[in-house]
Design a protein around this motif. Structure first.
Motif, PDB file in Angstrom:
ATOM      1  N   PRO A  23      -3.583  -1.469   3.667  1.00 19.12           N
ATOM      2  CA  PRO A  23      -2.367  -1.368   4.482  1.00 19.12           C
ATOM      3  C   PRO A  23      -2.453  -2.029   5.863  1.00 19.12           C
ATOM      4  CG  PRO A  23      -3.505   0.729   4.425  1.00 19.12           C
ATOM      5  CD  PRO A  23      -4.197  -0.170   3.444  1.00 19.12           C
ATOM      6  N   PHE A  24      -3.641  -2.184   6.395  1.00 19.24           N
ATOM      7  CA  PHE A  24      -3.774  -2.796   7.717  1.00 19.24           C
ATOM      8  C   PHE A  24      -4.399  -4.193   7.651  1.00 19.24           C
ATOM      9  CE2 PHE A  24      -3.831   1.813   8.774  1.00 19.24           C
ATOM     10  CZ  PHE A  24      -2.651   1.829   9.508  1.00 19.24           C
ATOM     11  N   LYS A  25      -4.498  -4.733   6.437  1.00 23.62           N
ATOM     12  CA  LYS A  25      -5.008  -6.091   6.223  1.00 23.62           C
ATOM     13  C   LYS A  25      -6.385  -6.303   6.862  1.00 23.62           C
ATOM     14  CE  LYS A  25      -1.090  -6.856   4.258  1.00 23.62           C
ATOM     15  NZ  LYS A  25      -0.947  -5.972   3.146  1.00 23.62           N
ATOM     16  N   THR A  26      -7.321  -5.390   6.562  1.00 21.35           N
ATOM     17  CA  THR A  26      -8.686  -5.505   7.094  1.00 21.35           C
ATOM     18  C   THR A  26      -9.649  -6.031   6.036  1.00 21.35           C
ATOM     19  OG1 THR A  26      -9.321  -3.265   6.489  1.00 21.35           O
ATOM     20  CG2 THR A  26      -8.330  -3.565   8.681  1.00 21.35           C
ATOM     21  N   ASN A  27      -9.127  -6.430   4.900  1.00 22.61           N
ATOM     22  CA  ASN A  27      -9.946  -6.928   3.794  1.00 22.61           C
ATOM     23  C   ASN A  27     -10.965  -5.904   3.298  1.00 22.61           C
ATOM     24  OD1 ASN A  27      -8.674  -9.495   3.666  1.00 22.61           O
ATOM     25  ND2 ASN A  27      -9.829 -10.101   5.469  1.00 22.61           N
ATOM     26  N   GLY A  28     -10.494  -4.688   3.122  1.00 23.40           N
ATOM     27  CA  GLY A  28     -11.295  -3.668   2.447  1.00 23.40           C
ATOM     28  C   GLY A  28     -12.323  -2.939   3.278  1.00 23.40           C
ATOM     29  N   ASN A  29     -12.036  -2.641   4.498  1.00 23.71           N
ATOM     30  CA  ASN A  29     -12.974  -1.898   5.338  1.00 23.71           C
ATOM     31  C   ASN A  29     -12.491  -0.449   5.497  1.00 23.71           C
ATOM     32  OD1 ASN A  29     -15.134  -1.373   7.004  1.00 23.71           O
ATOM     33  ND2 ASN A  29     -14.188  -2.254   8.823  1.00 23.71           N
ATOM     34  N   TYR A  30     -12.352   0.249   4.358  1.00 25.02           N
ATOM     35  CA  TYR A  30     -11.740   1.579   4.361  1.00 25.02           C
ATOM     36  C   TYR A  30     -12.605   2.652   3.708  1.00 25.02           C
ATOM     37  CZ  TYR A  30      -7.443  -1.115   5.178  1.00 25.02           C
ATOM     38  OH  TYR A  30      -6.488  -1.957   5.667  1.00 25.02           O
ATOM     39  N   ASP A  31     -13.903   2.506   3.725  1.00 23.06           N
ATOM     40  CA  ASP A  31     -14.762   3.439   2.976  1.00 23.06           C
ATOM     41  C   ASP A  31     -14.506   4.905   3.322  1.00 23.06           C
ATOM     42  OD1 ASP A  31     -15.899   1.258   1.724  1.00 23.06           O
ATOM     43  OD2 ASP A  31     -17.652   1.213   3.035  1.00 23.06           O
ATOM     44  N   THR A  32     -14.450   5.223   4.597  1.00 21.59           N
ATOM     45  CA  THR A  32     -14.234   6.613   5.017  1.00 21.59           C
ATOM     46  C   THR A  32     -12.859   7.107   4.593  1.00 21.59           C
ATOM     47  OG1 THR A  32     -15.687   6.284   6.903  1.00 21.59           O
ATOM     48  CG2 THR A  32     -14.179   8.158   7.017  1.00 21.59           C
ATOM     49  N   GLU A  33     -11.845   6.275   4.798  1.00 18.87           N
ATOM     50  CA  GLU A  33     -10.474   6.670   4.448  1.00 18.87           C
ATOM     51  C   GLU A  33     -10.326   6.849   2.941  1.00 18.87           C
ATOM     52  OE1 GLU A  33     -10.938   5.035   8.231  1.00 18.87           O
ATOM     53  OE2 GLU A  33     -11.218   3.915   6.374  1.00 18.87           O
ATOM     54  N   ILE A  34     -10.976   5.977   2.183  1.00 17.42           N
ATOM     55  CA  ILE A  34     -10.907   6.091   0.723  1.00 17.42           C
ATOM     56  C   ILE A  34     -11.569   7.383   0.262  1.00 17.42           C
ATOM     57  CG2 ILE A  34     -11.778   5.096  -1.430  1.00 17.42           C
ATOM     58  CD1 ILE A  34     -11.134   2.317  -0.213  1.00 17.42           C
ATOM     59  N   ALA A  35     -12.711   7.708   0.815  1.00 19.99           N
ATOM     60  CA  ALA A  35     -13.392   8.961   0.448  1.00 19.99           C
ATOM     61  C   ALA A  35     -12.506  10.164   0.766  1.00 19.99           C
ATOM     62  CB  ALA A  35     -14.722   9.065   1.174  1.00 19.99           C
TER      63      ALA A  35
END
Length: 86
Positions: free
Chosen positions: A20-32
């Motif tokens: 959603p924020f176009k960071t190219n997949g830097n969401y490990d904590t949010e995904i967990a």
């Protein structure tokens, strides 16, 4: 247990693609945190609000509720399909 692992990996794939924020997949904590919420909630509106809150806490920016609701529905569909398998 193996089925739950496969389902969780599907959730990870969907959430990484969402970006959603176009960071190219830097969401490990949010995904967990989101995967935990998926296992706790069955209501799309409640899950969407939790997703919005999780990402807002990390990025200090709000994702529109319509986007959160769309992804919540996708995730719950996967969860429902998994619970229907033997």
């Amino acid at each position: 247990m193996e089925s739950e692992m496969k389902t969780n990996l599907q959730f990870v794939d969907i959430l990484n693609e969402w970006d959603p924020f176009k960071t190219n997949g830097n969401y490990d904590t949010e995904i967990a945190d989101t995967i935990q919420a998926i296992h706790e909630l069955d209501n799309p509106g409640a899950l969407a609000a939790r997703i919005q809150s999780i990402y807002e806490f990390s990025f200090e920016s709000t994702i529109p509720m319509e986007q959160c609701l769309k992804i919540a529905n996708e995730l719950l569909l996967i969860k429902d399909n998994d619970s229907c398998t033997i």
